[in-house]
Design a protein around this motif. Structure first.
Motif, mmCIF file in Angstrom:
data_model
loop_
_atom_site.group_PDB
_atom_site.id
_atom_site.type_symbol
_atom_site.label_atom_id
_atom_site.label_comp_id
_atom_site.label_asym_id
_atom_site.label_seq_id
_atom_site.Cartn_x
_atom_site.Cartn_y
_atom_site.Cartn_z
ATOM 1 N N ALA A 113 0.819 -1.218 0.000
ATOM 2 C CA ALA A 113 0.000 0.000 0.000
ATOM 3 C C ALA A 113 0.850 1.263 0.000
ATOM 4 O O ALA A 113 0.380 2.330 -0.421
ATOM 5 C CB ALA A 113 -0.936 -0.002 1.218
ATOM 6 N N ARG A 114 2.088 1.168 0.458
ATOM 7 C CA ARG A 114 2.967 2.334 0.456
ATOM 8 C C ARG A 114 3.464 2.671 -0.949
ATOM 9 O O ARG A 114 3.813 3.822 -1.219
ATOM 10 C CB ARG A 114 4.176 2.100 1.366
ATOM 11 N N ALA A 115 3.515 1.666 -1.820
ATOM 12 C CA ALA A 115 4.132 1.885 -3.133
ATOM 13 C C ALA A 115 3.158 1.841 -4.298
ATOM 14 O O ALA A 115 3.406 2.469 -5.335
ATOM 15 C CB ALA A 115 5.230 0.846 -3.358
ATOM 16 N N ALA A 116 2.068 1.099 -4.166
ATOM 17 C CA ALA A 116 1.191 0.833 -5.311
ATOM 18 C C ALA A 116 0.100 1.886 -5.459
ATOM 19 O O ALA A 116 -0.231 2.607 -4.517
ATOM 20 C CB ALA A 116 0.555 -0.541 -5.163
ATOM 21 N N GLN A 117 -0.444 1.962 -6.673
ATOM 22 C CA GLN A 117 -1.645 2.783 -6.907
ATOM 23 C C GLN A 117 -2.923 1.962 -6.734
ATOM 24 O O GLN A 117 -4.000 2.508 -6.535
ATOM 25 C CB GLN A 117 -1.635 3.385 -8.315
ATOM 26 N N LEU A 118 -2.780 0.629 -6.824
ATOM 27 C CA LEU A 118 -3.905 -0.269 -6.572
ATOM 28 C C LEU A 118 -3.374 -1.545 -5.940
ATOM 29 O O LEU A 118 -2.333 -2.060 -6.347
ATOM 30 C CB LEU A 118 -4.663 -0.606 -7.858
ATOM 31 N N VAL A 119 -4.101 -2.037 -4.930
ATOM 32 C CA VAL A 119 -3.739 -3.277 -4.239
ATOM 33 C C VAL A 119 -4.868 -4.283 -4.409
ATOM 34 O O VAL A 119 -6.032 -3.967 -4.159
ATOM 35 C CB VAL A 119 -3.472 -3.037 -2.743
ATOM 36 N N LEU A 120 -4.512 -5.490 -4.837
ATOM 37 C CA LEU A 120 -5.471 -6.577 -4.957
ATOM 38 C C LEU A 120 -5.190 -7.597 -3.858
ATOM 39 O O LEU A 120 -4.053 -8.033 -3.688
ATOM 40 C CB LEU A 120 -5.373 -7.236 -6.323
ATOM 41 N N VAL A 121 -6.235 -7.976 -3.115
ATOM 42 C CA VAL A 121 -6.120 -8.961 -2.043
ATOM 43 C C VAL A 121 -6.753 -10.265 -2.515
ATOM 44 O O VAL A 121 -7.936 -10.305 -2.845
ATOM 45 C CB VAL A 121 -6.807 -8.474 -0.757
ATOM 46 N N SER A 122 -5.953 -11.321 -2.554
ATOM 47 C CA SER A 122 -6.429 -12.628 -3.016
ATOM 48 C C SER A 122 -6.238 -13.646 -1.896
ATOM 49 O O SER A 122 -5.154 -14.211 -1.727
ATOM 50 C CB SER A 122 -5.667 -13.064 -4.270
ATOM 51 N N ALA A 123 -7.302 -13.849 -1.111
ATOM 52 C CA ALA A 123 -7.233 -14.754 0.035
ATOM 53 C C ALA A 123 -8.645 -15.188 0.402
ATOM 54 O O ALA A 123 -9.626 -14.690 -0.152
ATOM 55 C CB ALA A 123 -6.556 -14.059 1.223
ATOM 56 N N ALA A 124 -8.741 -16.128 1.341
ATOM 57 C CA ALA A 124 -10.040 -16.551 1.848
ATOM 58 C C ALA A 124 -10.741 -15.374 2.525
ATOM 59 O O ALA A 124 -10.081 -14.405 2.921
ATOM 60 C CB ALA A 124 -9.862 -17.703 2.831
ATOM 61 N N PRO A 125 -12.063 -15.416 2.663
ATOM 62 C CA PRO A 125 -12.811 -14.253 3.150
ATOM 63 C C PRO A 125 -12.305 -13.671 4.465
ATOM 64 O O PRO A 125 -12.040 -12.460 4.542
ATOM 65 C CB PRO A 125 -14.236 -14.783 3.280
ATOM 66 N N LEU A 126 -12.166 -14.473 5.507
ATOM 67 C CA LEU A 126 -11.762 -13.934 6.802
ATOM 68 C C LEU A 126 -10.334 -13.406 6.769
ATOM 69 O O LEU A 126 -10.032 -12.370 7.377
ATOM 70 C CB LEU A 126 -11.912 -14.995 7.890
ATOM 71 N N ARG A 127 -9.456 -14.091 6.045
ATOM 72 C CA ARG A 127 -8.082 -13.592 5.913
ATOM 73 C C ARG A 127 -8.069 -12.298 5.115
ATOM 74 O O ARG A 127 -7.288 -11.378 5.404
ATOM 75 C CB ARG A 127 -7.211 -14.650 5.236
ATOM 76 N N SER A 128 -8.926 -12.189 4.112
ATOM 77 C CA SER A 128 -9.005 -10.960 3.325
ATOM 78 C C SER A 128 -9.435 -9.788 4.199
ATOM 79 O O SER A 128 -8.906 -8.673 4.080
ATOM 80 C CB SER A 128 -9.992 -11.133 2.167
ATOM 81 N N MET A 129 -10.394 -10.030 5.082
ATOM 82 C CA MET A 129 -10.851 -8.970 5.987
ATOM 83 C C MET A 129 -9.730 -8.542 6.935
ATOM 84 O O MET A 129 -9.548 -7.350 7.202
ATOM 85 C CB MET A 129 -12.054 -9.451 6.780
ATOM 86 N N GLU A 130 -8.991 -9.512 7.433
ATOM 87 C CA GLU A 130 -7.864 -9.211 8.321
ATOM 88 C C GLU A 130 -6.810 -8.384 7.599
ATOM 89 O O GLU A 130 -6.278 -7.396 8.132
ATOM 90 C CB GLU A 130 -7.266 -10.521 8.817
ATOM 91 N N LEU A 131 -6.472 -8.773 6.378
ATOM 92 C CA LEU A 131 -5.477 -8.046 5.600
ATOM 93 C C LEU A 131 -5.960 -6.640 5.262
ATOM 94 O O LEU A 131 -5.192 -5.674 5.309
ATOM 95 C CB LEU A 131 -5.154 -8.821 4.326
ATOM 96 N N LEU A 132 -7.231 -6.524 4.926
ATOM 97 C CA LEU A 132 -7.800 -5.216 4.592
ATOM 98 C C LEU A 132 -7.705 -4.282 5.797
ATOM 99 O O LEU A 132 -7.417 -3.086 5.650
ATOM 100 C CB LEU A 132 -9.252 -5.382 4.138
ATOM 101 N N GLU A 133 -7.938 -4.826 6.986
ATOM 102 C CA GLU A 133 -7.844 -4.015 8.206
ATOM 103 C C GLU A 133 -6.426 -3.499 8.411
ATOM 104 O O GLU A 133 -6.220 -2.359 8.840
ATOM 105 C CB GLU A 133 -8.300 -4.845 9.402
ATOM 106 N N ARG A 134 -5.447 -4.324 8.107
ATOM 107 C CA ARG A 134 -4.050 -3.900 8.252
ATOM 108 C C ARG A 134 -3.663 -2.861 7.207
ATOM 109 O O ARG A 134 -2.853 -1.969 7.462
ATOM 110 C CB ARG A 134 -3.129 -5.116 8.143
ATOM 111 N N LEU A 135 -4.246 -2.977 6.017
ATOM 112 C CA LEU A 135 -3.909 -2.059 4.924
ATOM 113 C C LEU A 135 -4.671 -0.742 4.991
ATOM 114 O O LEU A 135 -4.228 0.270 4.434
ATOM 115 C CB LEU A 135 -4.217 -2.732 3.581
ATOM 116 N N ALA A 136 -5.825 -0.742 5.646
ATOM 117 C CA ALA A 136 -6.767 0.386 5.574
ATOM 118 C C ALA A 136 -6.159 1.751 5.877
ATOM 119 O O ALA A 136 -6.405 2.715 5.131
ATOM 120 C CB ALA A 136 -7.968 0.115 6.472
ATOM 121 N N PRO A 137 -5.386 1.921 6.951
ATOM 122 C CA PRO A 137 -4.850 3.261 7.231
ATOM 123 C C PRO A 137 -4.025 3.830 6.089
ATOM 124 O O PRO A 137 -4.161 5.009 5.732
ATOM 125 C CB PRO A 137 -4.007 3.037 8.491
ATOM 126 N N LEU A 138 -3.172 2.994 5.487
ATOM 127 C CA LEU A 138 -2.339 3.467 4.381
ATOM 128 C C LEU A 138 -3.156 3.685 3.114
ATOM 129 O O LEU A 138 -2.903 4.634 2.358
ATOM 130 C CB LEU A 138 -1.215 2.472 4.104
#
Length: 281
Positions: free
Chosen positions: A60-85
């Motif tokens: 998220a620090r470098a990209a203009q778009l981030v794609l998350v490819s994971a199972a639903p609950l893991r995707s939500m967890e990753l999205l939470e970590r990425l959200a501030p950036l």
């Protein structure tokens, strides 16, 4: 949008396929974050990504778009970590989990209305081992894109990403409607295959072997169950509706057979054959 730098979080079969196609359609930099280390190594060796990072937030620090490819609950967890950036930098983001309303609600709760839209890719994604990404993967695929409430501009950017950066045709669809489609066309076939396997194991003739048709009909039961458990809970109402529909049809067939109603049996079978033949090329 056509990002100069794309972040791919989760280098499974779909994540690698998206990364691989993006690099071959002019993507200058594809940053990968692997949930499983061996997938990351293979993604670099096959040229799917240009670099790997060990901290998911670096995408998220470098990209203009981030794609998350994971199972639903893991995707939500990753999205939470990425959200501030994502919010701070105005980075667009999408996921490809097979549950959409829950993902949209999660993104909205994280304040990502201006940058997030959910996605689901329907097409050829055949993970034939870690090096199973081929040029034909995702050829002719469709990417369903779901907007957050008030998030149409972000959804349009995500849709444009699928079309221009990945070469996949985008289709805008409401999250609840897409969840119904997925319940019937993605989750239900797996459940039917598993139901048949369970019936064969518990109630079938002892010592039997499976013929070609039984093997084909139960192939989907080999898919991992962990993600499906998440799907059944997160998309519960749509899945229950689909299960009820199958139950209704099976009961109609059982009734016709128990009555010895040849006409009703023939109609039931022909209706199924005729409808399915519409999808045969």
């Amino acid at each position: 949008m056509l990002p100069e730098t794309l972040g791919v979080v989760g280098l499974d079969a779909l994540g690698r396929s998206v990364a691989w196609r993006a690099t071959r359609r002019g993507g200058k930099r594809v940053i990968g974050y692997a949930l499983h280390p061996r997938n990351g190594v293979t993604s670099v060796k096959t040229g799917a990504v240009t670099e790997l990072v060990s901290d998911v937030r670096r995408t998220a620090r470098a990209a203009q778009l981030v794609l998350v490819s994971a199972a639903p609950l893991r995707s939500m967890e990753l999205l939470e970590r990425l959200a501030p950036l994502l919010a701070e930098r105005g980075v667009y983001c999408t996921d490809v989990a097979s549950v959409k309303a829950a993902m949209v609600m999660k993104a909205a709760s994280l304040g990502l209305t201006g940058s997030f839209a959910g996605s689901y890719v329907q097409g050829k994604i055949d993970d034939t081992g870690l090096t199973g990404v081929q040029p034909g993967h995702l050829e002719g695929a469709i990417a369903y894109v779901t907007a957050l409430p008030g998030g149409d501009p972000a959804a349009r950017e995500v849709a444009d990403f699928w079309k221009r950066a990945v070469g996949v045709e985008p289709v805008m669809l409401d999250a609840e409607v897409l969840d119904q489609v997925l319940a019937w066309t993605t989750h239900l076939p797996r459940l039917v295959a598993m139901t048949l396997v369970t019936a064969l194991a518990r109630q079938g003739p002892k010592g039997m072997t499976l013929g070609e048709k039984a093997l084909a009909a139960t192939a989907l039961a080999l898919d991992g169950a962990d993600e499906l458990v998440q799907v059944l809970l997160l998309n519960r109402e749509a899945v229950l509706q689909a299960l009820k529909g199958v139950g209704t049809e099976l009961e109609a067939l059982r009734t016709a057979v128990s009555r010895g109603d040849e006409g009703a049996i023939g109609i039931w079978l022909e209706r199924a054959r005729s409808w399915r033949s519409r999808f045969t090329s």
